[in-house]
Design a protein around this motif. Structure first.
Motif, PDB file in Angstrom:
ATOM      1  N   GLU A 198      14.646   4.762 -20.482  1.00 53.92           N
ATOM      2  CA  GLU A 198      15.342   6.335 -20.942  1.00 53.92           C
ATOM      3  C   GLU A 198      13.945   6.871 -20.408  1.00 53.92           C
ATOM      4  OE1 GLU A 198      17.040   8.582 -21.970  1.00 53.92           O
ATOM      5  OE2 GLU A 198      18.652   6.646 -21.567  1.00 53.92           O
ATOM      6  N   THR A 199      12.751   6.743 -20.725  1.00 53.92           N
ATOM      7  CA  THR A 199      11.525   6.543 -20.719  1.00 53.92           C
ATOM      8  C   THR A 199      11.195   7.197 -19.102  1.00 53.92           C
ATOM      9  OG1 THR A 199      10.783   6.099 -22.044  1.00 53.92           O
ATOM     10  CG2 THR A 199       9.023   7.337 -20.936  1.00 53.92           C
ATOM     11  N   LEU A 200      11.895   5.518 -18.406  1.00 50.67           N
ATOM     12  CA  LEU A 200      11.095   5.646 -16.932  1.00 50.67           C
ATOM     13  C   LEU A 200      12.322   6.233 -15.967  1.00 50.67           C
ATOM     14  CD1 LEU A 200      10.271   2.049 -16.585  1.00 50.67           C
ATOM     15  CD2 LEU A 200       8.277   3.997 -16.759  1.00 50.67           C
ATOM     16  N   ARG A 201      13.350   6.308 -16.878  1.00 47.69           N
ATOM     17  CA  ARG A 201      14.273   7.174 -15.509  1.00 47.69           C
ATOM     18  C   ARG A 201      14.139   8.477 -15.388  1.00 47.69           C
ATOM     19  NH1 ARG A 201      20.138   6.783 -17.596  1.00 47.69           N
ATOM     20  NH2 ARG A 201      19.489   8.637 -19.334  1.00 47.69           N
ATOM     21  N   ARG A 202      13.440   9.383 -16.751  1.00 45.07           N
ATOM     22  CA  ARG A 202      13.352  10.551 -16.877  1.00 45.07           C
ATOM     23  C   ARG A 202      12.154  10.990 -16.520  1.00 45.07           C
ATOM     24  NH1 ARG A 202      12.569  10.734 -22.564  1.00 45.07           N
ATOM     25  NH2 ARG A 202      10.698  10.501 -22.025  1.00 45.07           N
ATOM     26  N   GLN A 203      11.089  10.027 -15.627  1.00 44.60           N
ATOM     27  CA  GLN A 203      10.109  10.437 -15.130  1.00 44.60           C
ATOM     28  C   GLN A 203      10.919   9.938 -13.469  1.00 44.60           C
ATOM     29  OE1 GLN A 203       7.510   8.033 -17.464  1.00 44.60           O
ATOM     30  NE2 GLN A 203       6.455   9.719 -18.215  1.00 44.60           N
ATOM     31  N   CYS A 204      11.034   9.655 -13.361  1.00 41.23           N
ATOM     32  CA  CYS A 204      11.162   9.203 -12.077  1.00 41.23           C
ATOM     33  C   CYS A 204      12.517   9.624 -10.898  1.00 41.23           C
ATOM     34  CB  CYS A 204      12.193   7.401 -11.860  1.00 41.23           C
ATOM     35  SG  CYS A 204      10.885   6.427 -11.943  1.00 41.23           S
ATOM     36  N   ALA A 205      13.735  10.051 -12.332  1.00 48.83           N
ATOM     37  CA  ALA A 205      15.067  11.354 -10.844  1.00 48.83           C
ATOM     38  C   ALA A 205      14.337  11.835 -10.135  1.00 48.83           C
ATOM     39  CB  ALA A 205      15.757  11.652 -12.014  1.00 48.83           C
ATOM     40  N   PRO A 206      13.281  12.608 -10.963  1.00 53.10           N
ATOM     41  CA  PRO A 206      13.016  14.058  -9.776  1.00 53.10           C
ATOM     42  C   PRO A 206      12.300  13.168  -8.590  1.00 53.10           C
ATOM     43  CG  PRO A 206      12.408  14.505 -12.176  1.00 53.10           C
ATOM     44  CD  PRO A 206      12.839  13.131 -12.393  1.00 53.10           C
ATOM     45  N   LEU A 207      12.285  12.703  -8.800  1.00 53.29           N
ATOM     46  CA  LEU A 207      11.753  11.969  -7.439  1.00 53.29           C
ATOM     47  C   LEU A 207      12.194  11.566  -6.451  1.00 53.29           C
ATOM     48  CD1 LEU A 207       8.352  10.370  -9.170  1.00 53.29           C
ATOM     49  CD2 LEU A 207       8.356  12.031  -8.731  1.00 53.29           C
ATOM     50  N   GLY A 208      13.401  10.685  -7.168  1.00 52.41           N
ATOM     51  CA  GLY A 208      14.588  10.404  -6.176  1.00 52.41           C
ATOM     52  C   GLY A 208      14.300   8.394  -6.464  1.00 52.41           C
TER      53      GLY A 208
ATOM     54  N   VAL B 142       0.677   3.084 -17.141  1.00 51.00           N
ATOM     55  CA  VAL B 142      -0.518   2.681 -15.858  1.00 51.00           C
ATOM     56  C   VAL B 142       0.809   1.978 -15.260  1.00 51.00           C
ATOM     57  CG1 VAL B 142      -1.529   1.077 -15.913  1.00 51.00           C
ATOM     58  CG2 VAL B 142      -2.267   2.387 -17.071  1.00 51.00           C
ATOM     59  N   ALA B 143       1.834   0.942 -16.560  1.00 49.22           N
ATOM     60  CA  ALA B 143       3.491   0.812 -15.532  1.00 49.22           C
ATOM     61  C   ALA B 143       3.792   1.120 -14.634  1.00 49.22           C
ATOM     62  CB  ALA B 143       4.049   0.306 -16.281  1.00 49.22           C
ATOM     63  N   LEU B 144       4.222   3.401 -14.970  1.00 47.30           N
ATOM     64  CA  LEU B 144       5.213   3.364 -14.614  1.00 47.30           C
ATOM     65  C   LEU B 144       4.235   3.508 -12.562  1.00 47.30           C
ATOM     66  CD1 LEU B 144       6.939   5.543 -13.272  1.00 47.30           C
ATOM     67  CD2 LEU B 144       5.889   7.376 -14.640  1.00 47.30           C
TER      68      LEU B 144
ATOM     69  N   GLN C 238       1.524  -0.938   0.105  1.00 51.86           N
ATOM     70  CA  GLN C 238      -0.153  -0.164   0.375  1.00 51.86           C
ATOM     71  C   GLN C 238       0.955   1.198  -0.109  1.00 51.86           C
ATOM     72  OE1 GLN C 238      -2.887  -0.836   2.742  1.00 51.86           O
ATOM     73  NE2 GLN C 238      -5.124   0.095   1.311  1.00 51.86           N
ATOM     74  N   GLY C 239       0.601   2.275  -1.108  1.00 50.75           N
ATOM     75  CA  GLY C 239       1.869   3.573  -1.137  1.00 50.75           C
ATOM     76  C   GLY C 239       0.527   4.384   0.020  1.00 50.75           C
ATOM     77  N   ASP C 240       1.763   5.273   0.339  1.00 49.81           N
ATOM     78  CA  ASP C 240       0.834   6.446   1.275  1.00 49.81           C
ATOM     79  C   ASP C 240       1.395   7.675  -0.301  1.00 49.81           C
ATOM     80  OD1 ASP C 240       3.860   7.299   0.064  1.00 49.81           O
ATOM     81  OD2 ASP C 240       4.245   7.485   2.452  1.00 49.81           O
ATOM     82  N   GLY C 241       1.583   7.532  -1.659  1.00 51.03           N
ATOM     83  CA  GLY C 241       1.400   8.648  -2.635  1.00 51.03           C
ATOM     84  C   GLY C 241       2.291   9.874  -2.194  1.00 51.03           C
ATOM     85  N   HIS C 242       3.295  10.074  -1.446  1.00 48.73           N
ATOM     86  CA  HIS C 242       4.717  10.423  -1.626  1.00 48.73           C
ATOM     87  C   HIS C 242       4.904  11.039  -2.582  1.00 48.73           C
ATOM     88  CE1 HIS C 242       7.029   7.528  -0.287  1.00 48.73           C
ATOM     89  NE2 HIS C 242       8.367   7.894  -0.485  1.00 48.73           N
ATOM     90  N   LEU C 243       5.278   9.267  -3.628  1.00 52.29           N
ATOM     91  CA  LEU C 243       5.894   9.715  -4.769  1.00 52.29           C
ATOM     92  C   LEU C 243       5.544  10.107  -6.440  1.00 52.29           C
ATOM     93  CD1 LEU C 243       8.376   6.648  -4.243  1.00 52.29           C
ATOM     94  CD2 LEU C 243       8.617   8.932  -4.243  1.00 52.29           C
ATOM     95  N   LEU C 244       3.783   9.650  -6.254  1.00 54.43           N
ATOM     96  CA  LEU C 244       2.517   9.817  -7.109  1.00 54.43           C
ATOM     97  C   LEU C 244       2.852  11.787  -6.875  1.00 54.43           C
ATOM     98  CD1 LEU C 244       0.167   6.816  -6.984  1.00 54.43           C
ATOM     99  CD2 LEU C 244       2.124   7.715  -8.967  1.00 54.43           C
ATOM    100  N   ASP C 245       2.378  11.642  -5.873  1.00 51.24           N
ATOM    101  CA  ASP C 245       2.489  13.471  -5.868  1.00 51.24           C
ATOM    102  C   ASP C 245       2.722  14.500  -6.429  1.00 51.24           C
ATOM    103  OD1 ASP C 245       0.177  12.805  -4.385  1.00 51.24           O
ATOM    104  OD2 ASP C 245       0.885  13.333  -1.793  1.00 51.24           O
ATOM    105  N   LYS C 246       4.487  13.656  -6.179  1.00 57.84           N
ATOM    106  CA  LYS C 246       5.663  14.411  -6.774  1.00 57.84           C
ATOM    107  C   LYS C 246       5.667  13.842  -8.687  1.00 57.84           C
ATOM    108  CE  LYS C 246       8.676  13.205  -3.682  1.00 57.84           C
ATOM    109  NZ  LYS C 246      10.049  12.959  -3.320  1.00 57.84           N
ATOM    110  N   LEU C 247       5.289  13.308  -8.599  1.00 62.10           N
ATOM    111  CA  LEU C 247       5.181  12.956 -10.216  1.00 62.10           C
ATOM    112  C   LEU C 247       4.207  14.222 -10.902  1.00 62.10           C
ATOM    113  CD1 LEU C 247       6.031  10.684 -12.136  1.00 62.10           C
ATOM    114  CD2 LEU C 247       3.913   9.466 -12.267  1.00 62.10           C
ATOM    115  N   ARG C 248       5.611  14.297 -12.027  1.00 62.71           N
ATOM    116  CA  ARG C 248       4.696  15.720 -12.953  1.00 62.71           C
ATOM    117  C   ARG C 248       4.348  15.067 -13.947  1.00 62.71           C
ATOM    118  NH1 ARG C 248       3.293  17.065  -9.604  1.00 62.71           N
ATOM    119  NH2 ARG C 248       3.752  18.489  -7.587  1.00 62.71           N
ATOM    120  N   LEU C 249       2.909  14.762 -14.792  1.00 64.60           N
ATOM    121  CA  LEU C 249       3.633  14.129 -16.259  1.00 64.60           C
ATOM    122  C   LEU C 249       2.552  15.781 -16.968  1.00 64.60           C
ATOM    123  CD1 LEU C 249       0.827  11.584 -14.809  1.00 64.60           C
ATOM    124  CD2 LEU C 249       3.182  11.915 -15.503  1.00 64.60           C
ATOM    125  N   PRO C 250       3.128  15.345 -17.819  1.00 58.48           N
ATOM    126  CA  PRO C 250       2.493  16.460 -19.125  1.00 58.48           C
ATOM    127  C   PRO C 250       1.292  16.360 -19.469  1.00 58.48           C
ATOM    128  CG  PRO C 250       4.100  14.984 -20.521  1.00 58.48           C
ATOM    129  CD  PRO C 250       3.652  14.610 -18.546  1.00 58.48           C
TER     130      PRO C 250
END
Ligand code: ADP
Ligand code: MG
Length: 685
Positions: free
Chosen positions: A322-332, A292-294, A241-253
């Motif tokens: 490539e795609t995942l790294r780009r999206q995940c880098a800002p989230l640590g 969805v996978a991400l 069960q995630g607490d949302g702390h990463l998803l909150d930071k995710l910036r999607l275009p």
């Protein structure tokens, strides 16, 4: 352990009378290695001959058995055929035509002596002729059957020989207990398994027998899938069960589509359970499965676990990375890749990161599930383009980790609902039935290959305007038999036209790294055209490529055409797909291509494709193997799977250990169709 009663069927073909290494080798080309394979090598159709005293125009087109007396020879000059004139019982003349080996023909057909010829009667103006007849003495012809099942054959094995081999194998087929539910059997008027099998070999047109055998196979498949599912449901794992702390930071275009949001909710619901998730995500090409996978992987990481994503090809793994790294880098969140290419120190570092938990997400090819790869805490496994993998691989994947990980399989193969049941019956299914907004439908045109010059000119204009294009060819090398356009040849002609540096080539015989390099330069825009075989079917994204040309389109499956077409239409611009068709197109072929032109909806294409394949095409060598069945055709699967699933479920509800008489018979059915692994999963062993 396979029951004793089946052993004779599982014996190698060499155990059959008169089968030596030569025949065994020929049979192996047809994937026949055991008596069982012979017994299940079903005839493709029925050959019908007419025994007749004289040749008449009414018999044109039929295969005749005709006694004649040769009276004149006309030798062929140059490439002209040799002809032998013969008269039938009424004194009518029949021409026997031979394009080669006139010496043989003359010997076989001595002047003035009665001979029996067998072959298709043709009208050649007013004349009647048979081209290349079989020739025998009249007394030999007596034994020739007028109706005979014909088998798919290979060099070195005649139909007659195949029939003998099959009947030897059939002698080994035992009478088995009945696994089919009695009322179902009665409703369809089915005979026993053995009787049905024998019936089909004597008359392949017997639908009842054919359906019964197909049902048996589908039933075994369903039963196996249910057993797998039950076994996996008995397993316990840890809910995530995630607490949302990463998803909150995710910036999607962009915003999630409604379908993506719904599906991710379903996935989160599953992952929270203490039973491992077993879910299939179906979504058309371009429907946004990667996102969805991400989200699912981030959910796992939030809960303190690791996630792994399996891709069928190295190129695709790199693109995901490539795609995942780009999206995940800002989230640590740390994303790594592991394929056969990561070696030495780099590989060591990745293995260490996985073991100590500093790598949160791993993307790669099957290398990520090798023995040596140890995860600190693998919580979620995602399989991209699942259709490239099999059920057994699916099972293996979830062996990793101290708790069984949750599993999400993704596929773009738009298989109809009924077929989903048979391939993924053990899984829950989610569907993304909505494309991201603003997506422009791909314009599809069907063009005759005769207009090649215009197509190439159009390609030239497209390139001149800065566009890129895919050019898909069906085969790697020139093959006369299939008359397929060869990718190498095509690349050569396009290079002559547009310059070698603008045209790349990828095909299945190239090594991974070599292929990747070409794909990478295409993605980077260095190449204008990518000539390819179907290796480009899965997943790589090149938004600037807005033109796809598919040669010999009628030779592809519709699902495959749709998948290929999905390579374009990924950017802002309008995309086009040209389906080049050969000169000879059947009615069905025409309808199939028209369907591609009409709709971009993969699910509709799959459903219609199923309907378009008339029952006439069920016979013959057409692959039903793609669905993992050797007897059942996709049509039969669609028609019979629901009943088979219901029946298998009922049986397991009543007799979970398959101990009753019918249960025992069902076990035998599982062994017969080689679902041994599923038997191993029965409660109490
Ligand atoms: P597939 O389902 O074929 O794997 P992808 O995940 O590759 O599809 O997505 C196709 C394209 O759509 C990608 O370029 C992706 O960035 C984009 N995309 C995904 N979700 C959305 C969305 N909700 N809105 C707009 N674009 C999206
Ligand atoms: Mg994808």
């Amino acid at each position: 352990m396979r029951p004793e009663i089946l052993q004779p069927l599982f014996a190698e073909v060499e155990a059959l009378k008169g089968v030596g290494p030569g025949i065994a080798k020929a049979l192996a080309r047809l994937k026949i290695t055991r008596a069982l394979d012979l017994a299940l090598h079903l005839p493709a159709g029925m050959l019908e001959r007419v025994r007749t005293p004289n040749a008449t125009h009414a018999l044109v087109g039929r295969i005749v058995i005709l006694e004649v007396t040769p009276f004149q020879v006309r030798e062929g000059r140059g490439r002209a055929p040799s002809r032998i004139f013969a008269s039938d019982a009424d004194g009518n003349t029949v021409t026997l035509t031979f394009f080669n080996n006139p010496g043989w023909a003359k010997k076989q057909l001595p002047m003035g002596e009665a001979r029996t010829v067998v072959g298709k009667l043709d009208a050649f103006g007013q004349e009647l002729q048979i081209v290349h007849p079989e020739v025998m003495k009249p007394e030999e012809a007596q034994a020739l059957p007028v109706r005979e099942p014909v088998y798919p054959l290979t060099e070195g094995i005649t139909n007659k020989r195949m029939r003998e081999l099959v009947s030897l194998a059939l002698e080994r087929a035992p009478v088995l207990g009945e696994w089919v539910e009695p009322s179902l059997k009665e409703r369809h008027g089915w005979a026993d398994w053995r009787a049905s099998l024998t019936a089909i070999h004597s008359d392949p047109m017997r639908d009842k027998a054919r359906n019964r055998l197909a049902y048996d196979e589908i039933f075994a498949n369903q039963l196996a899938l249910l057993l797998i599912r039950q076994a996996s449901q008995r397993r316990r794992t840890r809910g995530l069960q995630g607490d949302g702390h990463l998803l909150d930071k995710l910036r999607l275009p962009y915003e999630l589509t409604g379908a993506q949001a719904r599906v991710i909710d379903e996935i989160r619901g599953d992952m929270a359970q203490d039973r491992p998730m077993l879910r299939l995500l179906q979504g058309d090409v371009g429907s946004g499965k990667t996102l969805v996978a991400l989200l699912a992987m981030l959910h796992a990481v939030e809960a303190g676990a690791q996630a792994a994503m399996l891709a069928p090809t190295e190129i695709l793994a790199r693109q995901h990375h490539e795609t995942l790294r780009r999206q995940c880098a800002p989230l640590g969140v740390e994303v790594a890749i592991l394929t056969g290419r990561e070696k030495g120190r780099a590989r060591e570092a990745i293995l260490m990161g996985l073991a100590d938990g500093s790598i949160h997400i791993l993307v790669g090819t099957h290398a990520i599930f090798q023995q040596k790869v140890a995860y600190k805490d693998l919580g979620l496994v995602i399989v991209d383009e699942q259709h490239r993998f099999g059920v057994s691989q699916r099972l293996l994947l979830t062996e990793k980790g101290k708790h069984p990980p949750h599993l999400l399989a993704m596929t773009a193969t738009p298989i109809p609902r009924t077929l989903t049941l048979t391939q993924y019956g053990e899984m829950e299914v989610s569907r993304i039935d909505e494309l991201p907004p603003g997506r422009q439908p791909i314009d599809t045109l069907v063009v005759a290959e005769a207009k090649m010059e215009e197509v190439v000119a159009g390609l030239g204009r497209h390139l001149a305007a800065g566009g890129q294009a895919y050019w898909v060819c069906p085969l790697v090398e020139e093959s006369e038999a299939l008359d397929a356009a060869a990718a190498e040849e095509r690349a050569r002609t396009l290079r002559e036209r547009f310059g070698a540096e603008r045209v790349g080539l990828v095909h299945g015989r190239m090594k991974g790294p070599e292929k990747d390099d070409v794909m990478a330069s295409f993605a980077a825009g260095d190449l204008g055209v990518l000539v390819a075989t179907t290796v480009i079917e899965v997943g790589v994204d090149v938004p600037n490529a807005t033109l796809m040309i598919i040669e010999g389109a009628e030779r592809f499956g519709l699902a495959q055409l749709h998948q290929l077409r999905g390579r374009v239409g990924r950017g802002e611009g309008k995309s086009r797909c040209l389906l080049l068709r050969g000169p000879e197109l059947s009615e069905t072929g025409r309808a199939r291509l028209a369907l591609m032109r009409e709709t971009n909806d993969g699910f509709r294409i799959a459903e219609e494709d199923l309907k378009l394949r008339g029952p006439g095409e069920i016979l013959g060598t057409r692959q039903s193997g793609e669905q993992g069945f050797r007897i059942a055709s996709p049509e039969q699967v669609a028609a019979l799977a629901p009943a088979a699933q219901g029946d298998a479920r009922l049986l397991l509800d009543r007799d979970g250990g398959l101990d009753s008489e019918r249960g025992q018979a069902a076990r035998t059915c599982l062994y017969l169709f080689e679902r041994d692994a599923a038997v191993g999963l029965l409660k109490g062993g």
